[in-house]
Design an enzyme around this catalytic site. Structure first.
Site, mmCIF file in Angstrom:
data_model
loop_
_atom_site.group_PDB
_atom_site.id
_atom_site.type_symbol
_atom_site.label_atom_id
_atom_site.label_comp_id
_atom_site.label_asym_id
_atom_site.label_seq_id
_atom_site.Cartn_x
_atom_site.Cartn_y
_atom_site.Cartn_z
ATOM 1 N N LYS A 143 -1.214 -9.877 2.883
ATOM 2 C CA LYS A 143 -1.050 -8.415 2.932
ATOM 3 C C LYS A 143 -0.935 -7.967 4.384
ATOM 4 C CE LYS A 143 -1.971 -7.090 -1.511
ATOM 5 N NZ LYS A 143 -3.126 -6.690 -2.230
ATOM 6 N N HIS A 195 -15.143 6.005 0.957
ATOM 7 C CA HIS A 195 -15.843 4.714 0.906
ATOM 8 C C HIS A 195 -17.321 4.893 1.273
ATOM 9 C CE1 HIS A 195 -11.721 2.813 2.011
ATOM 10 N NE2 HIS A 195 -11.960 2.502 0.745
#
Ligand code: PNS
Length: 162
Positions: A41, A17
């Site tokens: 989630k 990332h």
């Protein structure tokens, strides 16, 4: 002002990332790293923890800030005056879904998706795999920042005690 967003779940942030964020920071005047909040989630780290880790990981990039969003990414782009979404592509397997999302997002609003090829050393890297390897005691210290590795080990130890 050319402003872009790097969206993701970042549960947790990995060196892959950071590679994409650093390259986006060289391409745009301002980069917003946006943590998608999806209550349905099950995450290992809370939104606040993910933001704190990203803020530390991105501290060296003066034109990068960290934020959160809920709902549609395109709504966040409209609110923030963002016309570019930066996504890393690790392999061909990423392409189909990323292309579909890019086309859907550009059908919803005036936004372009810019694909940045992941640096080869990170082409296998995903937060989900990092968590799985760490959960079974594997060493992920070369894949995430040191402070993330520490928090990962602590969180997984807490979970295993529950
Ligand atoms: O790190 P991830 O899990 O691959 O990130 C996925 C994310 C958060 C970028 C993606 O799920 C997203 O954009 N979610 C926001 C909801 C949305 O806009 N959905 C329509 C996509 S076309």
């Amino acid at each position: 002002m050319r402003r872009a967003v790097c969206p993701g779940s970042f549960d947790p942030v990995t060196n892959g990332h950071i590679d994409i964020v650093s390259r986006a920071s060289g391409l745009f005047d301002e980069v917003v790293v946006a943590v998608g909040i999806n209550q349905s989630k099950n995450r290992l780290f809370s939104a606040e923890e993910r933001v704190a880790m990203l803020t530390e990981a991105c501290a060296d990039y003066a034109n990068v800030r960290v934020d959160t969003f809920t709902g549609l990414l395109t709504d966040f782009c409209n609110e923030q005056g963002i016309h570019a979404i930066v996504k890393g592509l690790r392999a061909v397997s990423d392409f189909d879904y990323e292309l579909q999302m890019a086309q859907m997002n550009s059908s919803l609003t005036d936004v372009e998706t810019v694909f940045v090829p992941t640096s080869p050393e990170y082409s296998f890297l995903a937060s989900s795999l990092v968590k799985e390897v760490a959960m079974f005691g594997g060493d992920v210290s070369s894949l995430v920042p040191a402070f993330v590795n520490k928090q990962l080990i602590e969180r997984l130890a807490e979970r295993s005690r529950d």
